[in-house]
Design a protein around this motif. Structure first.
Motif: not given
Length: 668
Positions: A267-277, A319-321
């Protein structure tokens, strides 16, 4: 309406799913903070799908539309609340504290419940009591955002109670010089952690509990909601984790598209969040000796562009970790490790490198130094990663940051080309009684001889495998499933009262009893139990799989007979050749003989050759021990058939006797 006899063990923070008793198909999955209600017949197991160990087993006659399970807080402890409705009466409920074994009888006709609880020491990591607002005596609600480490269905969660704390929380991101950096105007303050990789990522994010630990630590540090995005073994292929694959093959194999489809479906509410991989790819790729750093870096950059585009974000908020796994096989990690360092030094890419997985014991296959992390490893890595990543995510979490928020061998055969062996001469169904004589054939030296007349000898076998959930998540190793009775070795698979399976395994390499070329002989009898497989196998003393091979004298997937030799192809990737065999009855006593020479490998059953290998790729050239194990199918092990029938046999006992192993003289 029949009574519900429920037996199981509750566990903190576990997610739940319902499984069909007929097919083993997963019918529904939910967070344990959500109401869990399933309608339909033939649903007999409610289990958590993070650890795969703790289950509530219901008779098939129970209508699960009248039974719900939620997380709840009572008497200063978290637990599960089972709510049920009797005929013509209001709903009733019973509370089961986490960390307790229980036997529960629900009378769905009268609305009564009897509970017999056997108290265990509660887990040390039970969630702390959720904090109520200052001065309020309002009852505490169950959490609505418990970990969603399976990631197959991530729903937007309601906000937790607001209330800012004084002062600043966290550290500033580095201004330059590489490493993760970025800030976010993130009004909700929520962040995502995307976990991706291969089988160790699956253990970490799934039953090992690493994803739950990571989420718990981050939510404590950040004071905001953290969503774990992880998915594996889905029917639609929308996965962030794909076991037994090379990342470098993901694009051509369609796995890259499955990852993007998973992100697109959020959902857009998830995709809008900053996302660290959290990047846990390296196992199979480091076995490719022709892989270069430039190739790897280029592929990761292309992958990151696709992921960031699917999220609609740029590098500053994604960001990626890199978390390299301490994987014991393959000799080309440098190509990957150097690439991780190069991307971590590139401030525009926005990545960092964590060595948190390098101290892992790697005992997930029942022994230290195996190919899979154990549950303890996963949780320790999750805690350490949480500490490391909190400073990275604070700038991305936005204005909500700082709010108080409660908080044995490894055996894989899949779809091998099948051949049919010539018919095998029948043998007397009585047990073969050719006892070991201690004498070796000309040109050979006796290394191991055991008729088990003196019980289990650790000098021949070492200790049986014990502890750790098997990589498919369907069962765990148990030394109690290995025994000697009446002069016969028995290796068993056992379904316990809570529905969980354990299995036995052993190998002579643990007692330094190995050969490099020679002869192995033994007698064995393997019953047919749907969903449970017996295995007679050799395993390399180096524990370097698959490069140092594996020879399966016998496997019984889907109650069939199969003989397989494993190795690697010219690129260092796992390869194998199998022969399926319907020419003899493995449920009776049979005599197996493996002849292993530098240019020839052959298996005989009752004196008849049933499989031969001459390709050097499938003839090991290093020391192996002889062993045995069982394997229990998960819902995703199609090659083994469906999982065991919950109403079927609760035990499979493989019997073995008269084991002899000879080293070929002058060939080393």
């Amino acid at each position: 309406m029949a009574n519900a006899e429920i037996t199981g063990r509750t566990a903190p923070g576990e997610n739940l799913r319902a499984i069909s008793s007929q097919s083993g198909i997963i019918l529904s999955e939910h967070d344990s903070g959500e109401t869990f209600s399933v309608t339909g017949s033939g649903v007999s197991v409610i289990e958590n799908f993070r650890s795969g160990q703790d289950k509530i087993v219901l008779p098939e006659s129970v209508d699960l539309s009248r039974v719900t399970v939620t997380a709840d807080w009572q008497d200063d402890a978290w637990g599960l609340r089972i709510t049920y409705s009797a005929e013509g009466q209001e709903h009733s409920s019973v509370f089961l504290r986490w960390g307790h074994e229980f036997d529960l009888a629900l009378d769905l006709s009268s609305g009564s419940a009897d509970e017999s609880v056997s108290v265990e020491a509660p887990p040390a990591d039970l969630p702390e009591e959720p904090a109520a607002e200052a001065g309020a005596d309002a009852p505490v609600e169950a959490p609505t955002d418990l970990p969603t480490t399976d990631g197959k269905e991530v729903a937007e969660q309601p906000d937790k109670a607001s209330g800012e704390l004084p002062g600043d929380v966290g550290a500033e991101a580095p201004a330059d010089g590489g490493g993760n950096s970025g800030t976010s105007s993130n009004p909700d303050g929520e962040v995502n952690v995307l976990i991706r990789g291969q089988s160790n990522a699956q253990v970490f994010a799934g039953w090992g509990g690493g994803g739950a630990e990571l989420e718990h630590v981050l939510e404590e540090k950040l004071g905001t909601d953290v969503h774990i995005l992880a998915s594996f073994e889905t029917e639609n292929g929308q996965n962030t984790i794909n076991s037994a694959t090379r990342f470098m093959d993901w694009q051509q194999d369609g796995l890259q598209q499955g990852l993007i489809d998973f992100l697109d479906a959020q959902p857009e509410s998830i995709k809008d969040n900053p996302t660290l991989t959290v990047w846990m790819h390296n196992e199979y790729d480091q076995q490719s000796m022709d892989l270069t750093t430039d190739q790897w870096v280029s592929a990761v950059r292309e992958d990151a562009e696709l992921v960031r585009a699917a999220l609609g974000q740029d590098a500053t908020t994604t960001p990626y970790e890199f978390v390299p796994i301490r994987y014991p096989y393959g000799g080309n990690f440098d190509a990957i490790g150097n690439g991780m360092e190069a991307l971590s030094a590139d401030i525009d890419f926005n990545a960092d490198l964590s060595w948190s997985a390098q101290d892992a014991v790697m005992d997930g296959d029942g022994f230290a130094g195996s190919s899979h992390m154990g549950n303890g490893d996963a949780q320790a890595i999750g805690r350490e990663l949480g500490e490391e990543l909190s400073s990275v995510l604070v700038p991305l979490a936005g204005p909500r940051a700082g709010e108080d928020v409660p908080t044995a061998g490894y055996d894989t055969v899949s779809g091998a080309p099948a051949e049919t062996a010539d018919p095998v001469d029948p043998v007397d169904t009585a047990k073969l009684v050719e006892e070991p004589t201690g004498e070796a054939p000309d040109g050979y030296t006796l290394v191991l001889s055991d008729d088990f007349s003196e019980g289990y000898k650790t000098g021949n076998w070492g200790d049986p495998y014990d502890g750790g959930v098997y990589w498919n998540g369907a069962w765990s190793w148990s030394a109690g499933d290995v025994a000697v009775n009446d002069g016969v070795l028995e290796v068993s698979a056992t379904r316990h009262s809570d529905g969980w399976w354990t299995g036995g395994g052993l190998n002579s390499m643990k007692a330094d009893k190995t050969i490099t070329y020679g002869i192995i002989e033994l007698d064995a009898k393997v019953p047919e139990v749907q969903g449970v497989m017996g295995v007679l196998l050799t395993w390399p003393a180096s524990d370097q799989w698959p490069v140092d091979g594996e020879i399966d004298l016998l496997e019984t997937p889907d109650t069939e007979v199969m003989h397989t030799s494993h190795g690697v192809d010219g690129s260092g990737n796992h390869s194998y050749e199998s022969v399926r065999n319907s020419a003899y009855d493995e449920t009776q006593w049979n005599h197996y003989k493996l002849t292993w020479l530098p240019d020839y490998l052959a298996l005989e059953v009752n004196g008849n050759v049933v499989a031969e290998w001459t390709d050097p790729a499938f003839i090991p050239d290093v020391a192996h021990g002889i062993g045995a194990m069982v394997n229990v199918a998960s819902a995703n092990d199609a090659w083994m058939g469906s999982p065991p029938d919950p109403n079927g046999p609760s035990e499979m006992v493989m019997q073995i006797d008269n084991v002899r192993m000879y080293q070929a003289d002058g060939i080393l």
